[in-house]
Design a protein around this motif. Sequence first.
Motif, PDB file in Angstrom:
ATOM      1  N   HIS A  21      -0.697 -20.934   0.193  1.00 48.82           N
ATOM      2  CA  HIS A  21      -1.504 -19.829  -0.321  1.00 48.82           C
ATOM      3  C   HIS A  21      -0.639 -18.696  -0.863  1.00 48.82           C
ATOM      4  O   HIS A  21      -1.153 -17.818  -1.545  1.00 48.82           O
ATOM      5  N   GLY A  22       0.640 -18.678  -0.518  1.00 55.75           N
ATOM      6  CA  GLY A  22       1.530 -17.641  -1.007  1.00 55.75           C
ATOM      7  C   GLY A  22       2.510 -17.192   0.051  1.00 55.75           C
ATOM      8  O   GLY A  22       2.786 -17.901   1.009  1.00 55.75           O
ATOM      9  N   VAL A  23       3.011 -15.969  -0.117  1.00 51.94           N
ATOM     10  CA  VAL A  23       4.020 -15.420   0.772  1.00 51.94           C
ATOM     11  C   VAL A  23       3.420 -14.238   1.524  1.00 51.94           C
ATOM     12  O   VAL A  23       2.854 -13.334   0.929  1.00 51.94           O
ATOM     13  N   GLY A  24       3.544 -14.257   2.842  1.00 43.51           N
ATOM     14  CA  GLY A  24       3.138 -13.137   3.679  1.00 43.51           C
ATOM     15  C   GLY A  24       4.346 -12.647   4.439  1.00 43.51           C
ATOM     16  O   GLY A  24       5.418 -13.252   4.389  1.00 43.51           O
ATOM     17  N   HIS A  25       4.191 -11.547   5.164  1.00 47.43           N
ATOM     18  CA  HIS A  25       5.318 -11.071   5.957  1.00 47.43           C
ATOM     19  C   HIS A  25       4.814 -10.376   7.217  1.00 47.43           C
ATOM     20  O   HIS A  25       3.678  -9.915   7.280  1.00 47.43           O
ATOM     21  N   SER A  26       5.681 -10.362   8.224  1.00 47.09           N
ATOM     22  CA  SER A  26       5.383  -9.753   9.512  1.00 47.09           C
ATOM     23  C   SER A  26       6.544  -8.875   9.925  1.00 47.09           C
ATOM     24  O   SER A  26       7.689  -9.107   9.534  1.00 47.09           O
ATOM     25  N   PHE A  27       6.239  -7.887  10.736  1.00 50.43           N
ATOM     26  CA  PHE A  27       7.257  -7.001  11.279  1.00 50.43           C
ATOM     27  C   PHE A  27       6.882  -6.705  12.714  1.00 50.43           C
ATOM     28  O   PHE A  27       5.724  -6.445  13.016  1.00 50.43           O
ATOM     29  N   GLY A  28       7.856  -6.734  13.600  1.00 48.33           N
ATOM     30  CA  GLY A  28       7.608  -6.357  14.977  1.00 48.33           C
ATOM     31  C   GLY A  28       8.277  -7.298  15.951  1.00 48.33           C
ATOM     32  O   GLY A  28       9.025  -8.194  15.577  1.00 48.33           O
ATOM     33  N   GLY A  29       7.965  -7.063  17.200  1.00 43.33           N
ATOM     34  CA  GLY A  29       8.555  -7.847  18.269  1.00 43.33           C
ATOM     35  C   GLY A  29       7.508  -8.628  19.031  1.00 43.33           C
ATOM     36  O   GLY A  29       6.431  -8.933  18.514  1.00 43.33           O
ATOM     37  N   ARG A  30       7.820  -8.912  20.263  1.00 44.77           N
ATOM     38  CA  ARG A  30       6.953  -9.740  21.080  1.00 44.77           C
ATOM     39  C   ARG A  30       5.657  -9.026  21.468  1.00 44.77           C
ATOM     40  O   ARG A  30       4.603  -9.626  21.525  1.00 44.77           O
ATOM     41  N   ARG A  31       5.726  -7.731  21.734  1.00 44.48           N
ATOM     42  CA  ARG A  31       4.552  -6.979  22.203  1.00 44.48           C
ATOM     43  C   ARG A  31       3.700  -6.385  21.089  1.00 44.48           C
ATOM     44  O   ARG A  31       2.524  -6.152  21.257  1.00 44.48           O
ATOM     45  N   PHE A  32       4.293  -6.096  19.937  1.00 45.13           N
ATOM     46  CA  PHE A  32       3.576  -5.442  18.850  1.00 45.13           C
ATOM     47  C   PHE A  32       4.052  -5.999  17.520  1.00 45.13           C
ATOM     48  O   PHE A  32       5.252  -6.138  17.300  1.00 45.13           O
ATOM     49  N   HIS A  33       3.130  -6.344  16.631  1.00 45.30           N
ATOM     50  CA  HIS A  33       3.554  -6.710  15.288  1.00 45.30           C
ATOM     51  C   HIS A  33       2.466  -6.421  14.254  1.00 45.30           C
ATOM     52  O   HIS A  33       1.288  -6.365  14.565  1.00 45.30           O
ATOM     53  N   LEU A  34       2.935  -6.188  13.042  1.00 42.04           N
ATOM     54  CA  LEU A  34       2.105  -5.893  11.884  1.00 42.04           C
ATOM     55  C   LEU A  34       2.288  -7.036  10.897  1.00 42.04           C
ATOM     56  O   LEU A  34       3.414  -7.401  10.568  1.00 42.04           O
ATOM     57  N   THR A  35       1.185  -7.603  10.422  1.00 41.04           N
ATOM     58  CA  THR A  35       1.228  -8.762   9.544  1.00 41.04           C
ATOM     59  C   THR A  35       0.487  -8.471   8.249  1.00 41.04           C
ATOM     60  O   THR A  35      -0.582  -7.864   8.278  1.00 41.04           O
ATOM     61  N   THR A  36       1.038  -8.914   7.136  1.00 39.92           N
ATOM     62  CA  THR A  36       0.355  -8.878   5.850  1.00 39.92           C
ATOM     63  C   THR A  36       0.233 -10.314   5.364  1.00 39.92           C
ATOM     64  O   THR A  36       1.233 -11.029   5.270  1.00 39.92           O
ATOM     65  N   THR A  37      -0.990 -10.761   5.069  1.00 37.66           N
ATOM     66  CA  THR A  37      -1.242 -12.130   4.645  1.00 37.66           C
ATOM     67  C   THR A  37      -1.006 -12.258   3.142  1.00 37.66           C
ATOM     68  O   THR A  37      -0.932 -11.259   2.432  1.00 37.66           O
ATOM     69  N   PRO A  38      -0.904 -13.483   2.628  1.00 40.91           N
ATOM     70  CA  PRO A  38      -0.673 -13.650   1.187  1.00 40.91           C
ATOM     71  C   PRO A  38      -1.755 -13.023   0.298  1.00 40.91           C
ATOM     72  O   PRO A  38      -1.485 -12.627  -0.820  1.00 40.91           O
ATOM     73  N   ASP A  39      -2.991 -12.917   0.797  1.00 36.11           N
ATOM     74  CA  ASP A  39      -4.044 -12.329  -0.028  1.00 36.11           C
ATOM     75  C   ASP A  39      -4.181 -10.819   0.176  1.00 36.11           C
ATOM     76  O   ASP A  39      -5.097 -10.196  -0.350  1.00 36.11           O
ATOM     77  N   GLY A  40      -3.258 -10.194   0.935  1.00 33.91           N
ATOM     78  CA  GLY A  40      -3.216  -8.749   1.046  1.00 33.91           C
ATOM     79  C   GLY A  40      -3.869  -8.144   2.270  1.00 33.91           C
ATOM     80  O   GLY A  40      -3.851  -6.933   2.444  1.00 33.91           O
ATOM     81  N   ARG A  41      -4.467  -8.956   3.140  1.00 33.04           N
ATOM     82  CA  ARG A  41      -5.060  -8.417   4.361  1.00 33.04           C
ATOM     83  C   ARG A  41      -3.971  -8.026   5.346  1.00 33.04           C
ATOM     84  O   ARG A  41      -2.939  -8.675   5.421  1.00 33.04           O
ATOM     85  N   ARG A  42      -4.198  -6.953   6.094  1.00 34.09           N
ATOM     86  CA  ARG A  42      -3.221  -6.494   7.080  1.00 34.09           C
ATOM     87  C   ARG A  42      -3.828  -6.533   8.474  1.00 34.09           C
ATOM     88  O   ARG A  42      -4.997  -6.180   8.659  1.00 34.09           O
ATOM     89  N   HIS A  43      -3.031  -6.953   9.448  1.00 27.89           N
ATOM     90  CA  HIS A  43      -3.460  -7.052  10.840  1.00 27.89           C
ATOM     91  C   HIS A  43      -2.405  -6.425  11.745  1.00 27.89           C
ATOM     92  O   HIS A  43      -1.208  -6.575  11.504  1.00 27.89           O
ATOM     93  N   VAL A  44      -2.867  -5.754  12.794  1.00 26.85           N
ATOM     94  CA  VAL A  44      -1.992  -5.226  13.837  1.00 26.85           C
ATOM     95  C   VAL A  44      -2.351  -5.956  15.119  1.00 26.85           C
ATOM     96  O   VAL A  44      -3.535  -6.087  15.455  1.00 26.85           O
ATOM     97  N   THR A  45      -1.359  -6.451  15.837  1.00 32.39           N
ATOM     98  CA  THR A  45      -1.590  -7.149  17.098  1.00 32.39           C
ATOM     99  C   THR A  45      -0.720  -6.527  18.177  1.00 32.39           C
ATOM    100  O   THR A  45       0.467  -6.280  17.967  1.00 32.39           O
ATOM    101  N   VAL A  46      -1.336  -6.266  19.337  1.00 34.90           N
ATOM    102  CA  VAL A  46      -0.627  -5.754  20.511  1.00 34.90           C
ATOM    103  C   VAL A  46      -0.866  -6.742  21.638  1.00 34.90           C
ATOM    104  O   VAL A  46      -2.011  -7.062  21.959  1.00 34.90           O
TER     105      VAL A  46
END
Length: 67
Positions: A21-46
């Motif tokens: 579907h494309g290229v996405g990227h993530s930033f963060g560690g084991r407890r917290f990370h921010l993700t951007t999907t190939p279609d531009g959606r952003r998610h925060v996970t704790v």
Amino acid sequence: MGWHYRKSIKVGPFRINLSRHGVGHSFGGRRFHLTTTPDGRRHVTVRLPGGFHLSKSLGGRRHRHYR
């Protein structure tokens, strides 16, 4: 039956996710990370101790305009 492809490349706290579907990227560690999907959606996970995690979507899709 569809086909799937997924590959992740980790560079320090950054992760580049490749899929059909494309290229996405993530930033963060084991407890917290921010993700951007190939279609531009952003998610925060704790992630919390004991197997609990909270996830939240931020905003809507980012529309890409091609010229």
